[in-house]
Design a protein around this motif. Sequence first.
Motif, PDB file in Angstrom:
ATOM      1  N   LEU A  85      -9.963   5.194   4.078  1.00  0.00           N
ATOM      2  CA  LEU A  85      -9.824   4.366   3.168  1.00  0.00           C
ATOM      3  C   LEU A  85     -10.247   4.431   1.432  1.00  0.00           C
ATOM      4  O   LEU A  85     -11.484   4.687   1.648  1.00  0.00           O
ATOM      5  CB  LEU A  85     -10.197   3.662   3.900  1.00  0.00           C
ATOM      6  CG  LEU A  85     -10.134   2.522   5.150  1.00  0.00           C
ATOM      7  CD1 LEU A  85     -10.781   1.593   5.849  1.00  0.00           C
ATOM      8  CD2 LEU A  85      -8.246   2.575   4.818  1.00  0.00           C
ATOM      9  N   THR A 119      -2.759   2.995   4.985  1.00  0.00           N
ATOM     10  CA  THR A 119      -3.773   3.936   4.355  1.00  0.00           C
ATOM     11  C   THR A 119      -4.009   5.097   5.859  1.00  0.00           C
ATOM     12  O   THR A 119      -3.862   6.797   4.987  1.00  0.00           O
ATOM     13  CB  THR A 119      -5.177   3.647   3.871  1.00  0.00           C
ATOM     14  OG1 THR A 119      -4.770   2.441   2.935  1.00  0.00           O
ATOM     15  CG2 THR A 119      -5.795   5.218   3.251  1.00  0.00           C
ATOM     16  N   THR A 122       0.648  -1.591  -0.003  1.00  0.00           N
ATOM     17  CA  THR A 122       0.113  -0.191  -0.078  1.00  0.00           C
ATOM     18  C   THR A 122       0.870   1.302  -0.338  1.00  0.00           C
ATOM     19  O   THR A 122       0.248   2.226  -0.813  1.00  0.00           O
ATOM     20  CB  THR A 122      -1.562  -0.092   1.526  1.00  0.00           C
ATOM     21  OG1 THR A 122      -1.378  -1.257   0.970  1.00  0.00           O
ATOM     22  CG2 THR A 122      -1.731   1.308   1.146  1.00  0.00           C
ATOM     23  N   ARG A 124      -4.688   9.527   4.359  1.00  0.00           N
ATOM     24  CA  ARG A 124      -6.008   9.131   4.019  1.00  0.00           C
ATOM     25  C   ARG A 124      -6.758   8.468   4.200  1.00  0.00           C
ATOM     26  O   ARG A 124      -7.168   7.811   5.610  1.00  0.00           O
ATOM     27  CB  ARG A 124      -5.405   8.675   2.706  1.00  0.00           C
ATOM     28  CG  ARG A 124      -4.145   9.495   1.739  1.00  0.00           C
ATOM     29  CD  ARG A 124      -3.749   8.069   1.314  1.00  0.00           C
ATOM     30  NE  ARG A 124      -2.043   8.376   0.493  1.00  0.00           N
ATOM     31  CZ  ARG A 124      -1.862   9.037  -0.480  1.00  0.00           C
ATOM     32  NH1 ARG A 124      -2.441   9.321  -0.911  1.00  0.00           N
ATOM     33  NH2 ARG A 124      -0.187   9.418  -0.358  1.00  0.00           N
ATOM     34  N   TRP A 126      -3.994  -3.563   4.855  1.00  0.00           N
ATOM     35  CA  TRP A 126      -4.054  -2.189   4.132  1.00  0.00           C
ATOM     36  C   TRP A 126      -4.490  -0.964   4.960  1.00  0.00           C
ATOM     37  O   TRP A 126      -3.606   0.688   4.442  1.00  0.00           O
ATOM     38  CB  TRP A 126      -4.930  -2.668   3.033  1.00  0.00           C
ATOM     39  CG  TRP A 126      -5.459  -1.524   2.161  1.00  0.00           C
ATOM     40  CD1 TRP A 126      -5.694  -0.917   1.116  1.00  0.00           C
ATOM     41  CD2 TRP A 126      -6.805  -1.072   2.330  1.00  0.00           C
ATOM     42  NE1 TRP A 126      -5.940   0.086   0.286  1.00  0.00           N
ATOM     43  CE2 TRP A 126      -7.175  -0.238   1.745  1.00  0.00           C
ATOM     44  CE3 TRP A 126      -8.105  -1.877   3.199  1.00  0.00           C
ATOM     45  CZ2 TRP A 126      -8.771   0.284   1.254  1.00  0.00           C
ATOM     46  CZ3 TRP A 126      -9.824  -1.404   2.998  1.00  0.00           C
ATOM     47  CH2 TRP A 126      -9.447   0.024   2.178  1.00  0.00           C
TER      48      TRP A 126
END
Lengths: 322, 322
Positions: free
Chosen positions: A202, A195, A161, A200, A191
């Motif tokens: 999801l 993230t 990721t 950020r 993941w």
Amino acid sequence: MSRQTVSNALVHPERLKAPTLEKVQSVIAELGYRPSSAAQSLRSQRTGAVGFELLAIGSANRNEIIYPFTVALSEMAIGHNCHVVTFSAAGAQSPTEGYEDMIRAQVVDAFIIADTHKGDPRPAWLDKAGVPYAAFGRVWGRPDITSWADVDGAAGLRDATNHLFAVGYAQGGYLGWPFGSSIGDERRRGWIEATTASGRSLGPEAQAEQDLDAATDAAYDLIEQVGRGGAIACASDLLAMGVERAARRRGWVPGRDVGMTGIDDSSYAGMLKLTSVSQPVTTIADYLLGLVHKRLEGGPPPESGALFRPALVTRASSDPNT
Amino acid sequence: MSRQTVSNALVHPERLKAPTLEKVQSVIAELGYRPSSAAQSLRSQRTGAVGFELLAIGSANRNEIIYPFTVALSEMAIGHNCHVVTFSAAGAQSPTEGYEDMIRAQVVDAFIIADTHKGDPRPAWLDKAGVPYAAFGRVWGRPDITSWADVDGAAGLRDATNHLFAVGYAQGGYLGWPFGSSIGDERRRGWIEATTASGRSLGPEAQAEQDLDAATDAAYDLIEQVGRGGAIACASDLLAMGVERAARRRGWVPGRDVGMTGIDDSSYAGMLKLTSVSQPVTTIADYLLGLVHKRLEGGPPPESGALFRPALVTRASSDPNT
DNA sequence: CTGAAAGCGCTTACAG
DNA sequence: CTGAAAGCGCTTACAG
């Protein structure tokens, strides 16, 4: 040169003075002498062999890992002064039959086991028989057993990721397996962690069984949600292959229009130029052989199981400039 | 019960009278007695083990076969009263170093070798050392060596081609490797033989390297030449995968609009539902273990190498009704 | 450092 | 069928 001295040179070199030792060693090298392993085994009541069961049946997915692991075991064996005996009890009555045979004939001292699963009778049988073993893969449902090593799936997905963000994809979605599989949930966690850590929110996610058509269908909608310039981290190479096919079906170029990553670095990941995460089989094989060696010496079991970080292998499928 | 009688019961059962033999055998079964293989080895100067080198490097294509073969060897070993020791001489100076080590430490009596190639130093070294061996794959450039077994690629392609005609495809084209590879030429010969024997004229053909993009590009034109309702027999699963991708790119449904077959029955053949031809690894493993066993008994080498017919595995990619 | 001995667990030849 | 012995090639303990 006495038989005693030669034996000491090999087993207790510190008992000899340097010049004698060197003389013995040079003659050994010259003659190519190697002690007979049969005689050593008889004497020591140790065979110096580790058994590893190869199963004929097994998903393609699993075989993609077990073969490299078998090679890794064979490679690492030399460093542990042992060799690997593979066996396969096809048509056995019970799952432990092959193990019983190997032990009774004293062909091996210990085992490396793989494909451990809930209700697996092998750990209990081996414990009862007093035979050392170590497992490639967690021993599910037996938290008391710590002689195992496994791949850190969360770390693998974190790395994948982070890589997708680092090369510039705008958004990172996820294609995983249906919720409830321990390995799948762990990968998804990686993941989520990466993230979130990047600040950020999801991206969109979807689930599909480990089946190419199902993965392709799920990915077809999913890549529209992330849009061009986005990327999808996947729980397996097969799912990533589904994303690749979905992209082609839309006329998108994998890498350029949508990025994707898989897990396991299987043969088809290379063929399709899919970025993937390569299982650290050599490190794991080495660790497991070290474990059984320690148990054979009478050492205690480890405090806990060990997770090893896989290595990212970048290819065109995660390159926006493809 | 004397030690002598027990030993006779195991090694020369015909020397005992039936009731004595049965009594001994029942006690053996009850106690789970199995003679120590270390002691037997020391006595007989035989280890009862066959070595098999696993190479870390290797094309994906090759690994798809070597892993099932390793499993097959392990399965068939029991029937030959032996076991399989895998080894891998990573970082060795010479290709025979691992073999030398295994022989000098008397870990194995014989070897099964794979991946034989022109100029392979192993057969000559093993012959000189007087160590029995048998090869999975022809020993190229050494017609005098007959201890090998291989897959009959021509028969595989004949079966695949005949199947495509039998299920009703109008025309059968061929996607192969560039001319000049022995295995590739043999497979192409199978396609030619089956087509000719069916009274048809040869369909269009093309060549591509063992690379997915190259195969897809070559197949894109080729399937237009055979047209809808035609089929392509391929020299490998990877090439068949290229045909599948080319069909998708044209919006054709594999199986329905164009048929295709591969070779090796690899993991991705199953995933993509590609009809393929499965290598008879179990039969070959059994044959090769029988060969080394005979050589160990001092028997003569076989008259010639042996080719085994692979088995067709039909899937949706060769089903016009998909 | 040497040399002679013992024993690991088998299989075989031999006398009874 | 039994029983005692020998020997495969090592490692170790022991006396010199």
